[in-house]
Design a protein around this motif. Sequence first.
Motif, PDB file in Angstrom:
ATOM      1  N   THR A   1      65.148  86.531 137.496  1.00  0.00           N
ATOM      2  CA  THR A   1      66.479  86.863 136.995  1.00  0.00           C
ATOM      3  C   THR A   1      66.816  86.049 135.748  1.00  0.00           C
ATOM      4  O   THR A   1      67.880  86.223 135.158  1.00  0.00           O
ATOM      5  N   GLU A   2      65.926  85.142 135.359  1.00  0.00           N
ATOM      6  CA  GLU A   2      66.197  84.263 134.218  1.00  0.00           C
ATOM      7  C   GLU A   2      65.861  84.990 132.922  1.00  0.00           C
ATOM      8  O   GLU A   2      64.686  85.200 132.606  1.00  0.00           O
ATOM      9  N   ILE A   3      66.876  85.381 132.189  1.00  0.00           N
ATOM     10  CA  ILE A   3      66.688  86.075 130.926  1.00  0.00           C
ATOM     11  C   ILE A   3      67.469  85.353 129.849  1.00  0.00           C
ATOM     12  O   ILE A   3      68.463  84.685 130.115  1.00  0.00           O
ATOM     13  N   SER A   4      67.018  85.490 128.623  1.00  0.00           N
ATOM     14  CA  SER A   4      67.675  84.827 127.506  1.00  0.00           C
ATOM     15  C   SER A   4      68.974  85.544 127.164  1.00  0.00           C
ATOM     16  O   SER A   4      69.155  86.729 127.488  1.00  0.00           O
ATOM     17  N   PRO A   5      69.898  84.863 126.495  1.00  0.00           N
ATOM     18  CA  PRO A   5      71.128  85.537 126.046  1.00  0.00           C
ATOM     19  C   PRO A   5      70.844  86.761 125.181  1.00  0.00           C
ATOM     20  O   PRO A   5      71.548  87.772 125.271  1.00  0.00           O
ATOM     21  N   ARG A   6      69.798  86.691 124.355  1.00  0.00           N
ATOM     22  CA  ARG A   6      69.468  87.846 123.518  1.00  0.00           C
ATOM     23  C   ARG A   6      69.046  89.034 124.358  1.00  0.00           C
ATOM     24  O   ARG A   6      69.432  90.184 124.086  1.00  0.00           O
ATOM     25  N   LEU A   7      68.239  88.786 125.390  1.00  0.00           N
ATOM     26  CA  LEU A   7      67.817  89.880 126.254  1.00  0.00           C
ATOM     27  C   LEU A   7      69.004  90.430 127.055  1.00  0.00           C
ATOM     28  O   LEU A   7      69.095  91.642 127.287  1.00  0.00           O
ATOM     29  N   ALA A   8      69.910  89.550 127.446  1.00  0.00           N
ATOM     30  CA  ALA A   8      71.102  90.018 128.156  1.00  0.00           C
ATOM     31  C   ALA A   8      71.947  90.945 127.289  1.00  0.00           C
ATOM     32  O   ALA A   8      72.590  91.866 127.785  1.00  0.00           O
ATOM     33  N   ARG A   9      71.942  90.698 125.978  1.00  0.00           N
ATOM     34  CA  ARG A   9      72.719  91.540 125.052  1.00  0.00           C
ATOM     35  C   ARG A   9      71.979  92.803 124.658  1.00  0.00           C
ATOM     36  O   ARG A   9      72.598  93.760 124.177  1.00  0.00           O
ATOM     37  N   LEU A  10      70.658  92.817 124.817  1.00  0.00           N
ATOM     38  CA  LEU A  10      69.829  93.863 124.224  1.00  0.00           C
ATOM     39  C   LEU A  10      70.274  95.287 124.552  1.00  0.00           C
ATOM     40  O   LEU A  10      70.489  96.091 123.634  1.00  0.00           O
ATOM     41  N   PRO A  11      70.414  95.670 125.831  1.00  0.00           N
ATOM     42  CA  PRO A  11      70.768  97.073 126.084  1.00  0.00           C
ATOM     43  C   PRO A  11      72.117  97.454 125.494  1.00  0.00           C
ATOM     44  O   PRO A  11      72.286  98.580 125.001  1.00  0.00           O
ATOM     45  N   PHE A  12      73.065  96.527 125.507  1.00  0.00           N
ATOM     46  CA  PHE A  12      74.394  96.830 125.002  1.00  0.00           C
ATOM     47  C   PHE A  12      74.413  96.874 123.474  1.00  0.00           C
ATOM     48  O   PHE A  12      75.102  97.690 122.871  1.00  0.00           O
ATOM     49  N   ASP A  13      73.628  95.986 122.840  1.00  0.00           N
ATOM     50  CA  ASP A  13      73.525  96.020 121.384  1.00  0.00           C
ATOM     51  C   ASP A  13      72.898  97.325 120.917  1.00  0.00           C
ATOM     52  O   ASP A  13      73.325  97.924 119.925  1.00  0.00           O
ATOM     53  N   LEU A  14      71.856  97.775 121.626  1.00  0.00           N
ATOM     54  CA  LEU A  14      71.205  99.034 121.253  1.00  0.00           C
ATOM     55  C   LEU A  14      72.169 100.212 121.425  1.00  0.00           C
ATOM     56  O   LEU A  14      72.210 101.122 120.580  1.00  0.00           O
ATOM     57  N   MET A  15      72.943 100.176 122.483  1.00  0.00           N
ATOM     58  CA  MET A  15      73.900 101.257 122.705  1.00  0.00           C
ATOM     59  C   MET A  15      74.997 101.239 121.648  1.00  0.00           C
ATOM     60  O   MET A  15      75.396 102.291 121.116  1.00  0.00           O
ATOM     61  N   ARG A  16      75.495 100.057 121.306  1.00  0.00           N
ATOM     62  CA  ARG A  16      76.536  99.957 120.276  1.00  0.00           C
ATOM     63  C   ARG A  16      75.989 100.435 118.932  1.00  0.00           C
ATOM     64  O   ARG A  16      76.688 101.132 118.177  1.00  0.00           O
ATOM     65  N   ASN A  17      74.757 100.066 118.624  1.00  0.00           N
ATOM     66  CA  ASN A  17      74.147 100.513 117.376  1.00  0.00           C
ATOM     67  C   ASN A  17      74.025 102.034 117.343  1.00  0.00           C
ATOM     68  O   ASN A  17      74.297 102.670 116.322  1.00  0.00           O
ATOM     69  N   GLU A  18      73.640 102.626 118.465  1.00  0.00           N
ATOM     70  CA  GLU A  18      73.537 104.081 118.554  1.00  0.00           C
ATOM     71  C   GLU A  18      74.880 104.737 118.242  1.00  0.00           C
ATOM     72  O   GLU A  18      74.965 105.708 117.493  1.00  0.00           O
TER      73      GLU A  18
ATOM     74  N   MET B   1      79.338 108.873 117.406  1.00  0.00           N
ATOM     75  CA  MET B   1      79.728 109.699 118.546  1.00  0.00           C
ATOM     76  C   MET B   1      79.398 108.951 119.833  1.00  0.00           C
ATOM     77  O   MET B   1      78.651 107.967 119.811  1.00  0.00           O
ATOM     78  N   PRO B   2      79.952 109.395 120.969  1.00  0.00           N
ATOM     79  CA  PRO B   2      79.629 108.731 122.238  1.00  0.00           C
ATOM     80  C   PRO B   2      78.128 108.749 122.502  1.00  0.00           C
ATOM     81  O   PRO B   2      77.427 109.702 122.149  1.00  0.00           O
ATOM     82  N   VAL B   3      77.643 107.687 123.124  1.00  0.00           N
ATOM     83  CA  VAL B   3      76.212 107.590 123.423  1.00  0.00           C
ATOM     84  C   VAL B   3      75.895 108.535 124.570  1.00  0.00           C
ATOM     85  O   VAL B   3      76.528 108.484 125.632  1.00  0.00           O
ATOM     86  N   SER B   4      74.893 109.394 124.381  1.00  0.00           N
ATOM     87  CA  SER B   4      74.553 110.393 125.389  1.00  0.00           C
ATOM     88  C   SER B   4      73.790 109.769 126.549  1.00  0.00           C
ATOM     89  O   SER B   4      73.192 108.688 126.424  1.00  0.00           O
ATOM     90  N   ASP B   5      73.785 110.457 127.672  1.00  0.00           N
ATOM     91  CA  ASP B   5      73.007 110.006 128.816  1.00  0.00           C
ATOM     92  C   ASP B   5      71.518 109.952 128.474  1.00  0.00           C
ATOM     93  O   ASP B   5      70.792 109.071 128.948  1.00  0.00           O
ATOM     94  N   ALA B   6      71.063 110.890 127.649  1.00  0.00           N
ATOM     95  CA  ALA B   6      69.656 110.896 127.247  1.00  0.00           C
ATOM     96  C   ALA B   6      69.318 109.652 126.433  1.00  0.00           C
ATOM     97  O   ALA B   6      68.252 109.040 126.621  1.00  0.00           O
ATOM     98  N   ALA B   7      70.221 109.252 125.532  1.00  0.00           N
ATOM     99  CA  ALA B   7      69.980 108.052 124.729  1.00  0.00           C
ATOM    100  C   ALA B   7      69.985 106.809 125.610  1.00  0.00           C
ATOM    101  O   ALA B   7      69.169 105.896 125.420  1.00  0.00           O
ATOM    102  N   ILE B   8      70.884 106.761 126.584  1.00  0.00           N
ATOM    103  CA  ILE B   8      70.918 105.624 127.504  1.00  0.00           C
ATOM    104  C   ILE B   8      69.607 105.527 128.279  1.00  0.00           C
ATOM    105  O   ILE B   8      69.026 104.443 128.427  1.00  0.00           O
ATOM    106  N   ALA B   9      69.106 106.658 128.771  1.00  0.00           N
ATOM    107  CA  ALA B   9      67.837 106.652 129.509  1.00  0.00           C
ATOM    108  C   ALA B   9      66.691 106.180 128.622  1.00  0.00           C
ATOM    109  O   ALA B   9      65.809 105.429 129.073  1.00  0.00           O
TER     110      ALA B   9
END
Length: 201
Positions: free
Chosen positions: A152-169, A175-183
């Motif tokens: 469960t030990e992850i770096s702060p950057r990795l903790a931000r990664l999925p959310f940063d990618l979604m915000r960038n999208e 437009m809202p991030v699609s379910d396909a993009a999230i997957a």
Amino acid sequence: MPTEAPTASRRRGELLERAILDAAWAEVLEVGYPKLTMEAVAARAQTSKPVIYRRWRTRAALVLAAMQHSLPGWDDLPDTGSLRSDLIALLQRVAHRFDLVPGDLIPGLITETFSDPESAAAVRAQITSFARARILRPVLQRAVARGEITTTEISPRLARLPFDLMRNESMIYGMPVSDAAIAEIIDEVVLPVLAATPRES
């Protein structure tokens, strides 16, 4: 323009603050951030501008507090039985959370606080508050217990990664991030990185 209302009697402390925050968020939803005024918030909350300014020194500070007060919290994190579906459900919840925010709010806050480092930092903290490791850790702990990952030990950057990618999208395509993009974010980036994270020593 609404006239300033007299202070409602016998409202103090948390009760008064909730009334002000509810009024501020209702004004944001009704007229948008650019047209929001402290006078209108005071009138809706049945209080006075000085009462508001004693608690929040700027319009941006008030609206940030109202956003934090009004948006759904993170107490009930997804528990679907697998890491992949937990992460997808979590990102879908993040996407829905920001569906509740008027489109002019975040750009307006960033523009208004550009020359005020303290307020600008508060805006950034609010925007990225869901990207902290504490949000992901319960999801990862369950995945470790199921044998899906090793730590469960992850770096702060990795903790931000999925959310940063979604915000960038969202910012790139507007437009809202699609379910396909999230997957795709989960399957092609996040899960491979988590699988490669070294085991706890």
